[in-house]
Motif scaffolding. Sequence first.
Motif, mmCIF file in Angstrom:
data_model
loop_
_atom_site.group_PDB
_atom_site.id
_atom_site.type_symbol
_atom_site.label_atom_id
_atom_site.label_comp_id
_atom_site.label_asym_id
_atom_site.label_seq_id
_atom_site.Cartn_x
_atom_site.Cartn_y
_atom_site.Cartn_z
ATOM 1 N N VAL A 91 26.262 36.126 49.098
ATOM 2 C CA VAL A 91 26.319 35.057 50.090
ATOM 3 C C VAL A 91 26.587 35.606 51.476
ATOM 4 O O VAL A 91 26.080 35.087 52.474
ATOM 5 C CB VAL A 91 27.373 34.008 49.678
ATOM 6 N N TYR A 138 24.942 24.731 42.324
ATOM 7 C CA TYR A 138 24.151 25.628 41.489
ATOM 8 C C TYR A 138 23.180 24.740 40.726
ATOM 9 O O TYR A 138 23.573 24.055 39.777
ATOM 10 C CB TYR A 138 25.071 26.398 40.547
ATOM 11 N N VAL A 154 22.335 36.741 43.896
ATOM 12 C CA VAL A 154 21.036 36.074 43.984
ATOM 13 C C VAL A 154 20.034 36.684 42.996
ATOM 14 O O VAL A 154 18.827 36.623 43.207
ATOM 15 C CB VAL A 154 20.471 36.147 45.417
ATOM 16 N N LEU A 157 17.470 33.795 41.447
ATOM 17 C CA LEU A 157 17.304 32.552 42.191
ATOM 18 C C LEU A 157 15.879 32.428 42.708
ATOM 19 O O LEU A 157 15.256 33.408 43.129
ATOM 20 C CB LEU A 157 18.273 32.492 43.368
ATOM 21 N N VAL A 160 17.372 29.686 48.188
ATOM 22 C CA VAL A 160 18.635 29.108 48.645
ATOM 23 C C VAL A 160 18.288 28.092 49.726
ATOM 24 O O VAL A 160 17.637 28.423 50.716
ATOM 25 C CB VAL A 160 19.577 30.184 49.212
ATOM 26 N N LEU A 182 21.819 26.551 45.404
ATOM 27 C CA LEU A 182 21.296 27.760 44.776
ATOM 28 C C LEU A 182 20.354 27.317 43.658
ATOM 29 O O LEU A 182 20.798 26.816 42.624
ATOM 30 C CB LEU A 182 22.436 28.614 44.219
ATOM 31 N N THR A 184 17.848 28.031 40.744
ATOM 32 C CA THR A 184 17.535 29.110 39.817
ATOM 33 C C THR A 184 16.074 29.066 39.394
ATOM 34 O O THR A 184 15.411 28.033 39.443
ATOM 35 C CB THR A 184 18.414 29.022 38.567
#
Length: 801
Positions: A91, A138, A154, A157, A160, A182, A184
């Motif tokens: 992050v 999430y 990340v 992912l 974002v 976030l 996925t």
Amino acid sequence: MSRMAFAGRVSRMLRAAGIASVTLGQLAWGIVSPAMADNAAAPPDATASSTQLEEVIVTSTRAGAENLQDVPMAISVVKPDEILRLGLTGVEDYARLVPGLSLQENGPLQTSVDIRGIVTTGVDITNVQDRSLVAIYYDDTPITLNSVNPDLKVFDLERVEVLKGPQGTLYGAGSMAGTIRLITKKPDTENFSSTIETTVSDTTSGFGGLNDTLRGMVNLPLVQGKLAVRITGYQEYDTGFIKNAFTTLPDGQESGTGGLNDYKTQQARIALAYTPLDNLRVDASMTYAHLEAGLNDGYDGLPPYEFTTLEPLYDTDDFRLYNVTVGYDKGGAHFSNSASYLDRDVNPKFSNDPNGPEIGIPIVTAGLSIQPSGVHDFIDEARATGTSGPLKWTVGAFYEHFIRHFLQDSTANDLDAEYAVTNFYDVPIPGYNSVWDGAFHSNDDFSGLQNVAEYQLAEYGELTYTLGHFDLTAGLRHFSWHQEFNLYYGGLFGCNPCTGETNPVTGMIYTRGTPLTQAGDADASGNTPRFSATYHLNDEAMVYAEASKGFRYGGVNQPVPLSICLTGVGNLEYYGQSSAPLTFGPDELWQYSLGEKSSLLDHRLTLNVDTFLIDWEDVQTTQYLECSYYYTVNKGHITSKGVELETTARATERWSLSASASYTNAYANGDISNIGALDGERAPFFPRQQASVSSTYSIPLPQERMISLDGNFTYKGSAYSTFNPTNPTYAELPASRQLNASINYGTGRYEVGLFGSNLTNGNVIINYSNIPTYMIGFQPGRGVVYARPRTIGLRFAINLQ
């Protein structure tokens, strides 16, 4: 355009994106489910020119997949694959790329996210009532724990999404300044794929050394088109770059080298997707993360990257998240339900070495303060979305039951024996034992336990009506919330009165202390609306205006012992208080924004600009007392105004550029007397200026091989640790500049790259910690927090299809 013609156009787009399970009937109604949208990797449109920009797909409005350029609000999107090529994973790395977002960071587990200057205080993990101002999601699960946010990498992912400004209507409490999502990568039921990637790097500055990461993924269709599993794993080890300046350490520890802030994490995720019908999808997942990390602390009275401690300081975290999401399409609508359970054990640790001055002992002994939290959180959200003619709608219901147990235990070697002879009451106390004051055990200057149980229920809806070139949106969320809280404090700093203290009425000396206890409830209910109007100048450009409300729940204060906190400079009477209030109420804000989004030069350039004005009233302000206690009250008015710009350009077929910039002016609108903020003084910890530039240049080679050159440069302006420059804890956080770059060579199946981060060491000090006046002379300067210095490494990856 007719509805069926529109459906055909969208169908071609979705086939290009790899979404095969959308029926023609769903397309005719314009329905694409959020689950389907998140499953798409959002490649470029099949008909797009190689010199055009790829569409960026988001699901921020929770109404399905949309082109970022079609969503009338300030949203930034970070693509993890792009920062992974630069050797960046966390992050703290992608936060610097988002205009209007700033990260307060004391270490990997001690962080707080701020957006658009909506902040009044620093990171404080002991304040369990410190409400989040930015929600972290999430997928569809909120995972925020302010000041102790999980450090999820990340590694798997899709993207974002950062939504700036209050998101109370769709995302509820805790989203008062914005929301981070976030998203996925989901299992693909059609195609097998796998990836393995490793990096080896060297932190060449400070006292660092070799670091390494290992990432693996396999996507396996179990029943073609129906059932698939995706398994990912990630491991990272970073050597510490902080040196312990003590020359003699206990237990044979080596001094004078790095390693004080080593970082280790193992993270994994297993996801299962099942599509028994074309209009029904079930996703189930389990995410796990384990972390051990030291703090990135130092002292500005020592040389850079040096700290002093007699105890090893490692934070630990075990994060477990379970989720089941069901999506169903019927009659032009999409219905979904997401149920999650979060189980987390996090244990930050602090040095308690300089405990002597706090209790009248003029010595420094080894001490350790542990502050573990156990979090159990059940969340269920049901939602329905649909489009019918010119009307697009979303309705939903949200339920959460949150439990947190927070323990504090601060030990110090030989404390009891020293305190029996010399203490701040100047009274000999033969045979003293910390348990006399309610401590959990001997040689324990503070013991505490706080238990929080919260329940919240919310219903929300949002409607968008299209009238010619206009889109008119109105949304509303109704919420109700209840908290139950109890607290126990014992030890020398948790008793009232304490052993050795004199009764002011009888003149007798207490031979046993009384632990502090507190119990209370807090409730809140209300509504949070949102309104927006969008005018489409043409198919490629829009302007919009938005007014939205954000809110944050209140809570119950800790007790403040009058025996040590009533009198004296910096204590209760100094601030005109005779006691601390039992509870504090919710606070709220309104944001008014104007913006534009446009795609120019035949989709080779995007330009997004957003201006905003935020009025934040009845602000929850935390008053820190000199006795080390604090309490929260609703007081003051803060205004924030600014502008943010983001642009992306496809300069040539091979070269892409993006840039962002923001200016934020957040300040006290009138005096806030309890925290010493004067009218017009800047809100702390937030920079006025931020900027970033990113570049990718690709060089095609024969046999489908490729060289890519990637880099970004970020700038973050200076900030300050408090409102008032006359405050003893006031300090300037210096501006920082960070340059990252990489060169990668790929053959389709294999990739190898060279990367470097913080190449110029322009990002050094990222935070300050406050020093109480009683510690002056016992610590070598103000506590500072360092960024990881220059790191250079190699990356290797294998991709199998």
